[in-house]
Design an enzyme around this catalytic site. Structure first.
Site, short mmCIF file in Angstrom:
data_model
loop_
_atom_site.label_atom_id
_atom_site.label_comp_id
_atom_site.label_asym_id
_atom_site.label_seq_id
_atom_site.Cartn_x
_atom_site.Cartn_y
_atom_site.Cartn_z
N GLU A 105 -3.99 -6.88 7.35
CA GLU A 105 -5.41 -6.74 7.06
C GLU A 105 -6.29 -6.97 8.28
O GLU A 105 -7.27 -6.25 8.49
CB GLU A 105 -5.82 -7.73 5.96
CG GLU A 105 -5.27 -7.42 4.57
CD GLU A 105 -6.01 -6.28 3.90
OE1 GLU A 105 -6.92 -5.69 4.51
OE2 GLU A 105 -5.67 -5.96 2.73
N SER A 106 -5.97 -7.97 9.08
CA SER A 106 -6.91 -8.38 10.13
C SER A 106 -6.26 -8.73 11.46
O SER A 106 -6.99 -9.06 12.41
CB SER A 106 -7.70 -9.59 9.66
OG SER A 106 -6.83 -10.70 9.43
#
Length: 789
Positions: free
Chosen positions: A665-666
């Site tokens: 995700e990040s």
């Protein structure tokens, strides 16, 4: 539920502050410690119970715990938990007011307040720091040479500016700038921001003119020119302002910002009476950026100026704005009035997609097939046949879909859609129980696959087709061939699962050793680097003198101390000093390793992973499956381990799955934000975050809280756990729901909750989600390898 584990640290810091007050009171005689029933003793006993103090040696406690408290507060700040860091710094200065650490803590507290948007509190902390520092160094005549004191001047300047005290802000920043540090050009940018807020435009021009000649990364270079545009506009020179905006657009590396800056320049040219220049820029936006919303505004400007615009560009813009009916009207008009126009094939294509997106899939498929007949040589015709096949699949017209894919592979063998079209043919044959045909199709494809991943996928499906025909031994041979491919991707893992008759991964909590690099890992790294041609060093964790002497390193390092992280490194589209430094050393294993550790230690986790990935690419290691442990731990780190394990334990979800999700995700960038508006490590949408906060009884929720790991990690873990409950602990379905929303899962399952997981994956119609579930499960396997004992 959530409040049971997030405030644990906050309780510790509150108690620490209370201990400080009690100790001070005992020292002054205002509180007498005399028995377990006294308030002072109760506080000290509780503090001793959780390890805050040693009641038998309070003086020892004072020196050791102050240093420990400062290190812990700084750790929270590095990891992005600014709110908890602020509480830790405040507890420290309250508990140990006379310690050396409390002086340093005021500087860190001021920087943390600034990043948290609390400028007034930052002013108080930084002024206190300077007063205490002055007293601390009263015997030292060379106070001005103190680097930390100079940094406090800059931070104080920013804090004054944000409270509206521009003059004091400029004076403090000027004191810092006078030292001519590596970050001097960036200090000019910050001072220019203050001058712009005070509408002192001529001073902005004088201040920034030297910066335009500096060799700065794209983000800073573009910002410099944008501020000069603001200054010129403030002085009434719209034409000069537009010129500067165009230079900013040219310097910027981000497409959306390039388009926005160009649009603003066009408006200013129009205001300055340079109508032809304005029209030229508006037309460039319409033709070059049709997918961006700003192009629609440019189209409106051209309509107002009565400048004719091709119906193709008009229809293209409407299509990307989801104004499908308007797109169809415009593109129909072009095809009717100018059938021989060079853009007619593109108009045909996007008109068909507009029909599809408004729900008329049969018309869309027929139009795309017609395009292949009318424009067989057009660049988009292969894509048209691909899209037709996709639509026909969705309509259940299997034979027609196969025919479209077959036409693509036969007529356009050089198209980059060929492999996918071949694979879909095999998949449709498999779904319609033509297993022998599917096996032949995938076997042909596997023999000519362009990448290891494609070949592994094809072998996996050949095996499944053989297995469906009852040819178990032949199937296992294909699975074994896929599993031994040497790579480490989703299809390799699936082949191994099928060989072992293993089910899909679940998501229940399990204990894992979430630790970073060990001494053994570091020793392995030194041996590997030597084998890869790097010169021997005793301390790889510290950047060598050559690296530290590089201007980009010095500027980036100083910018981090100043709290200017956006200029130090750019995340997700921006470019900072460290990004350029990494590019410059992208083929040097020794420097890449040093940078990976350096970025790790400063909380720049996504760049640490990036550096490790580049190190893997230039190493003699052929794949991640063969990479040494030290490198794998840098590629698949366990950052935020305490938050991840606490949240996972509380909600009953696998911490390794949470780490695998965060990595995808990040890349562990706490301040990450997506174009769709998702925030933080687990990329939770603000609206979803509000719902989670309500479900957990967390009051006073603000979307920006999601950028704090102490919120993002548990919120993401709760959301994943909720999906796992819905889908009976099936991680595959839960991840698909996490990424795309639960409403799509039933469609991809086609009414069968026990559907073949491999068919489910290949039925995911969203390209992002299709990649997402495979990559997270791929991450999970690596986390299991590294941290599951």
């Amino acid at each position: 539920m959530l409040e049971r584990f997030i405030p644990r640290q906050r309780f510790r810091y509150a108690l620490l502050a209370l201990v400080g007050l009690v100790l001070a009171a005992v020292t002054m005689g205002t509180v007498v410690s005399g028995g377990p029933s006294s308030f002072a003793d109760n506080v000290l006993i509780e503090a001793s119970r959780i390890g805050l103090v040693d009641v038998d040696d309070l003086s020892k406690h004072s020196s050791q715990e102050a240093a420990s408290a400062l290190a812990e507060a700084r750790f929270h700040e590095v990891e992005g938990d600014t709110g908890i860091a602020i509480e830790a710094y405040r507890a420290l200065v309250t508990a140990f007011p006379r310690s050396v650490e409390s002086v340093d803590a005021y500087l860190d507290l001021g920087r943390a307040y600034l990043s948290y948007g609390q400028a007034s509190e930052a002013v108080q902390a930084l002024e206190t720091y300077q007063r205490q520092k002055d007293r601390q160094q009263s015997s030292n005549a060379d106070v001005a040479a103190d680097d930390a004191l100079a940094i406090s001047d800059f931070l104080l300047g920013r804090a004054y500016r944000e409270t509206g005290d521009v003059e004091r802000g400029l004076a403090a920043m000027e004191r810092y700038r006078a030292r001519q540090t590596p970050a001097e050009p960036y200090v000019r940018l910050e001072m220019a921001e203050a001058l712009l807020s005070a509408q002192r435009f001529a001073e902005v021009q004088d201040l920034l003119e030297p910066v335009t000649r500096a060799d700065l990364p794209a983000t800073a270079a573009a910002r410099t020119r944008e501020m000069l545009a603001q200054a010129a506009q403030g002085l009434g020179d719209a034409s000069a302002a537009a010129d500067w905006l165009l230079r900013a657009a040219k310097a910027d590396s981000h497409v959306q910002r390039q388009a926005d800056l160009t649009y603003r320049a066009a408006v200013l040219y129009h205001d300055a009476g340079r109508t032809l220049d304005a029209q030229r820029l508006f037309l460039s936006l319409v033709t070059e950026y049709p997918r961006l919303a700003i192009s629609a505004q440019a189209l409106d400007q051209l309509d107002a100026l009565q400048v004719p615009v091709s119906d193709y560009f008009r229809g293209d813009i409407y299509y990307w704005l989801d104004r499908n009916d308007d797109a169809i009207v415009a593109l129909d008009r072009l095809l009717r009035d100018a059938p021989d126009d060079d853009l007619a094939p593109q108009a045909f294509y996007y008109r068909a997609l507009a029909y599809r997106d408004r729900g008329d899939r049969a018309t869309a498929a027929a139009s795309l097939r017609e395009m292949a007949r009318v424009f067989p040589g057009a660049a988009l015709t292969a894509d048209a046949l691909w899209q037709a096949g996709q639509i026909l699949e969705g309509l259940g017209q299997i034979d027609e879909a196969i025919a479209s894919y077959k036409q693509l592979t036969t007529s356009y063998p050089s198209s980059d859609r060929v492999e996918s079209a071949f694979f879909r043919q095999g998949l449709l044959q498999y779904r319609s129980q033509r297993y022998a045909d599917a096996a032949r199709t995938w076997s042909i494809l596997a023999a000519s696959a362009s990448s290891g991943t494609s070949r592994t996928r094809d072998l996996l499906w050949v095996g499944k087709a053989l297995l469906a025909q009852g040819q178990s031994d032949a199937a296992r041979q294909r699975f074994d061939e896929a599993a031994r491919s040497g790579s480490w991707d989703y299809y390799v893992l699936r082949a191994r699962n099928l060989l072992d008759n293993a089910g899909q991964p679940g998501g229940s909590y399990r204990s894992a050793q979430l630790r970073g690099l060990s001494d053994a890992d570091l020793a392995e790294a030194a041996m590997a680097l030597a084998a890869w041609g790097a010169r021997s060093r005793q301390d790889w964790a510290t950047p060598d003198d050559g690296l530290k002497a590089e201007p980009a390193f010095q500027r980036g390092d100083e910018l981090m101390k100043l709290g200017l992280r956006d200029y130090a490194y750019g995340a997700f589209g921006a470019v900072g000093e460290f990004n350029r430094l990494l590019d410059r050393h992208s083929t040097d294993p020794a420097t890449l390793y040093q940078l990976s550790l350096y970025f790790r230690d400063r909380g720049i986790y996504y760049l640490s992973i990036n550096a490790a990935y580049r190190l893997l690419q230039v190493s003699p290691v052929r794949s991640q499956a063969e990479a040494p442990t030290f490198l794998l731990k840098l590629l698949y780190p366990a950052y935020y381990a305490r938050q991840v394990d606490d949240a996972s334990r509380s909600f009953g979800v696998d911490p390794l799955l949470v780490l695998a999700l965060i990595r995808q995700e990040s890349s562990f960038e706490a301040a990450a934000g997506s174009s769709a508006g998702a925030l933080g490590l687990t990329q939770v949408m603000p609206s979803t975050g509000k719902s989670i906060a309500q479900a957990l009884g967390v009051g006073d929720f603000h979307p920006e809280d999601l950028r704090q790991p102490s919120r993002s990690v548990p919120f993401g873990a709760w959301y994943l756990a909720d999906a796992l409950k819905t889908y009976q602990s099936n991680a595959l379905l839960s991840l698909a729901a996490y990424n795309s929303g639960g409403g799509n899962i039933s469609r991809w399952l086609q009414g069968n909750p026990d559907r073949d997981p491999d068919l489910f994956v290949e039925s995911i119609s969203f390209g992002e989600t299709h990649s997402y579930v495979r990559l997270v499960l791929q991450n999970l396997a690596m986390y299991e390898r590294l941290y599951l004992y």
